[in-house]
Enzyme design. Structure first.
Site, PDB file in Angstrom:
ATOM      1  N   ASP A  51      -6.813 -91.475 -38.000  1.00 13.28           N
ATOM      2  CA  ASP A  51      -6.881 -90.013 -36.744  1.00 13.28           C
ATOM      3  C   ASP A  51      -5.182 -90.541 -36.135  1.00 13.28           C
ATOM      4  O   ASP A  51      -5.039 -89.472 -35.946  1.00 13.28           O
ATOM      5  CB  ASP A  51      -7.568 -90.402 -35.712  1.00 13.28           C
ATOM      6  CG  ASP A  51      -9.526 -90.095 -36.185  1.00 13.28           C
ATOM      7  OD1 ASP A  51      -9.518 -89.328 -36.815  1.00 13.28           O
ATOM      8  OD2 ASP A  51      -9.875 -90.386 -35.803  1.00 13.28           O
ATOM      9  N   HIS A  74       9.452 -88.214 -21.812  1.00 14.80           N
ATOM     10  CA  HIS A  74       9.415 -86.807 -22.170  1.00 14.80           C
ATOM     11  C   HIS A  74       7.830 -87.172 -22.514  1.00 14.80           C
ATOM     12  O   HIS A  74       7.216 -88.127 -23.015  1.00 14.80           O
ATOM     13  CB  HIS A  74      10.362 -85.950 -22.817  1.00 14.80           C
ATOM     14  CG  HIS A  74      10.879 -86.327 -24.484  1.00 14.80           C
ATOM     15  ND1 HIS A  74      11.008 -87.638 -24.682  1.00 14.80           N
ATOM     16  CD2 HIS A  74       9.911 -86.226 -25.228  1.00 14.80           C
ATOM     17  CE1 HIS A  74      10.522 -87.175 -26.037  1.00 14.80           C
ATOM     18  NE2 HIS A  74      10.494 -86.911 -26.101  1.00 14.80           N
ATOM     19  N   ASP A  78       4.515 -88.646 -29.574  1.00 13.19           N
ATOM     20  CA  ASP A  78       5.223 -89.893 -29.899  1.00 13.19           C
ATOM     21  C   ASP A  78       6.208 -90.642 -29.062  1.00 13.19           C
ATOM     22  O   ASP A  78       6.883 -91.528 -29.555  1.00 13.19           O
ATOM     23  CB  ASP A  78       6.884 -89.114 -31.210  1.00 13.19           C
ATOM     24  CG  ASP A  78       7.720 -88.290 -30.496  1.00 13.19           C
ATOM     25  OD1 ASP A  78       6.777 -87.651 -29.684  1.00 13.19           O
ATOM     26  OD2 ASP A  78       9.242 -88.511 -31.000  1.00 13.19           O
ATOM     27  N   ASP A 196      19.948 -90.282 -29.882  1.00 12.35           N
ATOM     28  CA  ASP A 196      19.041 -89.816 -31.084  1.00 12.35           C
ATOM     29  C   ASP A 196      19.587 -89.909 -32.526  1.00 12.35           C
ATOM     30  O   ASP A 196      20.684 -89.307 -31.982  1.00 12.35           O
ATOM     31  CB  ASP A 196      18.592 -88.426 -29.947  1.00 12.35           C
ATOM     32  CG  ASP A 196      17.579 -87.769 -30.550  1.00 12.35           C
ATOM     33  OD1 ASP A 196      17.103 -88.186 -32.168  1.00 12.35           O
ATOM     34  OD2 ASP A 196      17.209 -86.094 -30.237  1.00 12.35           O
ATOM     35  N   ALA A 234       2.888 -76.319 -29.475  1.00 16.91           N
ATOM     36  CA  ALA A 234       2.373 -75.946 -28.417  1.00 16.91           C
ATOM     37  C   ALA A 234       2.556 -77.202 -26.485  1.00 16.91           C
ATOM     38  O   ALA A 234       2.930 -76.260 -25.747  1.00 16.91           O
ATOM     39  CB  ALA A 234       0.752 -77.505 -28.154  1.00 16.91           C
ATOM     40  N   HIS A 363      13.629 -70.424 -34.567  1.00 19.84           N
ATOM     41  CA  HIS A 363      13.379 -71.819 -34.312  1.00 19.84           C
ATOM     42  C   HIS A 363      14.790 -72.097 -34.116  1.00 19.84           C
ATOM     43  O   HIS A 363      15.815 -71.835 -35.027  1.00 19.84           O
ATOM     44  CB  HIS A 363      12.492 -72.153 -35.494  1.00 19.84           C
ATOM     45  CG  HIS A 363      12.519 -73.950 -34.755  1.00 19.84           C
ATOM     46  ND1 HIS A 363      11.645 -74.774 -33.485  1.00 19.84           N
ATOM     47  CD2 HIS A 363      12.420 -74.688 -35.380  1.00 19.84           C
ATOM     48  CE1 HIS A 363      11.606 -75.629 -33.538  1.00 19.84           C
ATOM     49  NE2 HIS A 363      12.440 -75.961 -34.860  1.00 19.84           N
ATOM     50  N   GLY A 366      15.651 -79.626 -31.495  1.00 24.67           N
ATOM     51  CA  GLY A 366      15.684 -80.247 -29.983  1.00 24.67           C
ATOM     52  C   GLY A 366      15.653 -81.368 -29.859  1.00 24.67           C
ATOM     53  O   GLY A 366      16.251 -81.692 -29.300  1.00 24.67           O
ATOM     54  N   HIS A 367      16.847 -81.587 -31.613  1.00 23.67           N
ATOM     55  CA  HIS A 367      17.593 -82.736 -31.709  1.00 23.67           C
ATOM     56  C   HIS A 367      19.717 -82.600 -31.682  1.00 23.67           C
ATOM     57  O   HIS A 367      19.353 -81.727 -32.375  1.00 23.67           O
ATOM     58  CB  HIS A 367      17.110 -83.484 -32.618  1.00 23.67           C
ATOM     59  CG  HIS A 367      15.406 -84.123 -32.273  1.00 23.67           C
ATOM     60  ND1 HIS A 367      15.332 -84.967 -31.709  1.00 23.67           N
ATOM     61  CD2 HIS A 367      14.548 -83.966 -32.967  1.00 23.67           C
ATOM     62  CE1 HIS A 367      14.020 -85.465 -31.300  1.00 23.67           C
ATOM     63  NE2 HIS A 367      13.546 -84.188 -31.856  1.00 23.67           N
ATOM     64  N   ASP A 442      -9.555 -95.367 -35.395  1.00 21.65           N
ATOM     65  CA  ASP A 442     -10.641 -94.276 -35.884  1.00 21.65           C
ATOM     66  C   ASP A 442     -11.948 -94.382 -35.716  1.00 21.65           C
ATOM     67  O   ASP A 442     -11.968 -95.020 -35.664  1.00 21.65           O
ATOM     68  CB  ASP A 442     -10.154 -95.013 -38.036  1.00 21.65           C
ATOM     69  CG  ASP A 442     -11.431 -94.227 -38.732  1.00 21.65           C
ATOM     70  OD1 ASP A 442     -11.910 -93.542 -38.260  1.00 21.65           O
ATOM     71  OD2 ASP A 442     -11.336 -95.150 -40.096  1.00 21.65           O
TER      72      ASP A 442
END
Lengths: 556, 556
Positions: A51, A74, A78, A196, A234, A363, A366-367, A442
């Site tokens: 999962d 943030h 991840d 980043d 989302a 779109h 964001g980086h 899992d």
């Protein structure tokens, strides 16, 4: 003399390097450890049935008395997704900005960790003291609001960690990235910049989020006669805000669909990060009360995830929304590498239902791209550069930029997870390596699926299983029943009847020799079964199903 | 009256629509059927363990007496790959151009079909008569040489089939696409145009293959001090030619590596499609005799295929080539959708070994973009447009172009595999549907793996298997041995010992009730085992392994 050894700053990435996801980094100075972020990773293609993946935090466990808490940049999975799993084991406080904390609290509630977890909301510009560290939160821009860079002050010097960021001079909500503060700290002298790497291979500048709003306005004007469905991430609250703005301008009602989106949107609205005009948002059940051209659906599923709302609409299994010919469907997203085919599948299904699918220009990333990275390097002017957040190719591209801007090659460190980078006024070096790794989740099991189980799943997935059962008389090894052969995932039973009969005969011959010999123990018998079947099946089918012998014995 | 029904032209796509791959189309007029192409598809992600996919040719089998043969447009796997499998069942002649035939013959030799298969090489401009059809081969350009469009003359009218094509005014080898002939046939009046939809979503023109040659020249000039390794598609002979040209110009020796590439290159060279200057090509074992900067490797693996030469070099398991720091590795390819992650993995591995990886600007597509499609529509001016070769979204984009050029919407047909499109002077309509489908090839088995087996493999892959064995006394159902529980791919054995002990207890209780009841037959017992275990395991782990009960009985 002992003091010399201890008074180094150690930076230990526990995950997040050479991969996308699972960002977590420890900073250690003498008796103090702080941990920046605590993210999860999504399973790789070969992690069958898994999962999600969380970091192995053995190093933190072994030094738990030093660990002061989590500092979170943030609210993306991840960077926060492993928190509930790790907090169950080690009770540590969390420090982060308001919206980020709101999103984390949703998770803590789900895992029943709210009461036990100490939390402190920090404003941009504010600092917190944790042991020997002071950590300042600096405003940045990203595809989620309330993202922060961190200035980490230690007796060995200042480390600036950008978090995930871009430079947006005209953000949709709140302020632009605090470039002045980066410059100010840079002036003081910065030991290391961790930045980043996601878009470090891309030339130029990432566009402002606001440009997407203009695109929405154009698309709403152009498609004024059809229902509009927009899929996006989302957590991109600004994106949702801009869709709501366009909808309001063009007199459309807005429905938000998809569990994760509803959750984050309501948290963002509650905390004041989203401005929804009165009577604009409606419940999905009210959709039928309005003409289609007066409605907009904002939905999850922009990555073609099979259970997400848009995918269910495309496959005609959504309970409340049916795609109609003429619907305009906008993908306000790019496919994350690996999702291209699923996204294409959804686009095909939508097109076949007569929808007009738009998948370009709605779109922005964001980086930071190369020019933004150059800007940050030039403001911060670090002694050492440590590319983070990316696969090897991305970190290498980031390192190339640092070198281009005059940072000597030997001062640039492309680290691996577990590397211990020691810094002091004399220099910087990778001084050791600690245990790190991926813990697979899992179902309810955390860490109970490892390489052996995965290898078995891979084997089963490729060629199925062939089970050979037999019952022997205890003591004499007389064959009382079997050998029976049962297979799953190997071949159609109907097609294989003859094959199985033949296999049994071959097996009987092999077993006869083996059972008669007095010293045949079960492991010997099993070996004979495996070898015989492997050879026979390969010769006849060029396949290698898993052969599993099971022996029972009975008192006679 | 019967004649009316028979004197229609029927176009029946047997595969290749709404998918990439498995191109095969039947054209039928009265007693004649011809088949254009006979391709394979590569397995989708959910076709676990499958090697390749071939079309279900039931329709041809049912009308075999009418079928005159295969007409092949070009030598890519998605147009020729299923030939050996289909030819084993139905002995039919093959008509195609020289290089295409050369590539097909390699396959026929492998499958021992050379002697039994009638073959005729056709030149561009030449026609062949097959029953009621005449088929003219027209020169086109594509990412493989010797590609053809077909003009299919039938008593009902002319159908032009573009095959896979682009318009290359300056091809590397041979002539440009024969636009004059397209125009000439268009002047005669064309009933239907079937055209390549692959790039129909892309604006503009596809660049000439020759532009890649210029890129190679620049890259060779720029990287004159390092070894150069170039990955590209095995079948792109022109690409290989241009690499050889640049290598020759810059005084480098060339090694070709990867089985499929070596095969096609030697066929192309033999047949005169490749011009290799003397002493340029060397064996891989001779590589060590030259300084690295005087060598070029052309290799397979541009899609990150795990067993291809470049992937093995990147993973350090190639027997003869080791990546060295400073090596220049050029991807002369774009990732095919679905391969992005594998390609990225190889790029990361190469970068980590110190190679300088170049993955931009060294590739052009082999398929027509929008402006080229407009050109062909305008030259051919068909009454009906039938987009082919693409997913639904691509065919829809192609249909949009046709409509834009004035073809009435009702004259544009986006077909599905199996649709029977009937055309005559009165009109065109989808008049029926025939059986089509995908036959899965796994090892030696053709068609013996179907949905049930795949569903089992998926289930096994996700959660593994839990096998419950027990031995009963014949007649009395007395439990003589077991229940034993064996699992694979479910959970670490060590972690699950307690769980399995508990499962046995739960099972014993359930079995007791069930075995004691006189009327318990084996299916009832198996049902009890399945239900009990499913419930117990789900409650404890939130996983659903396959539960497989096996019962044996013994005379006592």
């Amino acid at each position: 003399m002992k003091r010399t050894n201890n008074s180094k700053l150690r930076i230990i990435p526990i995950g997040g390097l050479e991969q996308i996801g699972m960002n977590i980094t420890a900073f250690e100075y003498e008796d103090s450890i702080i941990v920046v972020d605590c993210g999860l990773a999504f399973p790789e293609d070969d992690m069958l049935g898994i999962d999600l993946v969380i970091p192995d935090v053995t190093y933190l466990r072994d030094h738990i008395s030093k660990v002061k808490g989590f500092v979170i940049t943030h609210g993306h999975e991840d960077h926060i997704g492993a928190l509930p799993y790790i907090l169950k084991e080690m009770n540590l406080p969390i420090y982060t900005t308001k919206l980020t904390m709101g999103i984390i609290e949703n998770k803590l509630r789900e895992h029943n960790l709210m009461r036990s977890t100490k939390r402190k909301v920090v404003r941009h510009g504010q600092s917190i003291n944790l042991g020997k560290f002071r950590i300042e939160f600096i405003k940045t821009n990203h595809s989620i609001q309330d993202a922060s860079a961190l200035a980490i002050y230690s007796p060995a010097g200042i480390v600036v960690h950008t978090g995930d960021f871009k430079v947006d001079y005209t953000p949709v909500f709140g302020d632009a990235i605090d470039l002045q503060r980066f410059a100010e700290i840079g002036k003081k002298g910065v030991l290391a910049l961790m930045s980043d790497s996601t878009n470090a291979e891309r030339a130029g500048f990432t566009q402002s989020e606001r440009t997407v709003g203009r695109t929405f306005d154009h698309l709403f004007a152009e498609h004024s006669n059809t229902r509009i469905i927009i899929a996006t991430f989302a957590s991109n609250v600004d994106r949702v805000q801009q869709i709501i703005n366009s909808a309001y301008k063009y007199g459309r009602k807005v429905v938000v669909e998809g569990r994760s989106m509803v959750n984050i949107i309501s948290t963002a609205a509650e905390l004041g990060y989203l401005d929804i005009p009165k009577n604009t948002l409606i419940e999905i059940d009210k959709l039928k009360n309005y003409p289609p051209e007066k409605t907009v659906l904002i939905t999850t599923g922009s990555q073609g995830e099979s259970m997400a709302a848009l995918s269910r609409m495309a496959a005609d299994i959504h309970k409340k929304v049916t795609i109609m010919p003429g619907d305009t469907v906008i993908f306000s997203s790019n496919p994350i590498p690996g999702n291209e085919k699923s996204v294409s599948k959804v686009i095909n299904e939508l097109s076949a239902k007569g929808a007009n699918v738009i998948f370009q220009d709605a779109h922005v990333s964001g980086h930071a791209c190369q020019e933004e990275l150059k800007l940050i390097y030039s403001l911060v002017k670090p002694k050492y550069a440590i590319p983070v957040h990316g696969e090897y190719r991305h970190m290498k591209a980031n390192a190339g930029i640092a070198e281009q801007l005059g940072i000597p090659k030997e001062n640039i460190f492309i680290l691996q997870a577990g590397d211990v980078l020691e810094l002091d006024d004399k220099g910087a070096r990778v001084a050791g390596h600690v245990q790190t790794g991926a813990i697979l989740v899992d179902g309810l099991g955390v860490g109970d699926v490892g390489n052996i189980v995965l290898r078995d799943r891979q084997h089963l997935a490729e060629d199925g299983i062939l089970i050979v059962v037999l019952t022997l008389a205890k003591g004499t090894n007389q064959l009382l029943a079997g050998p029976d052969i049962v297979s799953r995932g190997f071949v159609y039973v109907r097609e294989s009847e003859g094959l199985m009969e033949e296999a049994k005969e071959v097996l009987n011959v092999a077993l006869e020799g083996c059972l008669n010999s007095r010293n045949a123990d079960w492991s010997k018998i099993k070996l004979v079964i495996r070898d015989t079947m492997n050879e026979f099946i390969w010769k006849r089918t060029k396949r290698r199903p898993m052969i599993l012998p099971i022996i029972m014995d009975v008192n006679v």
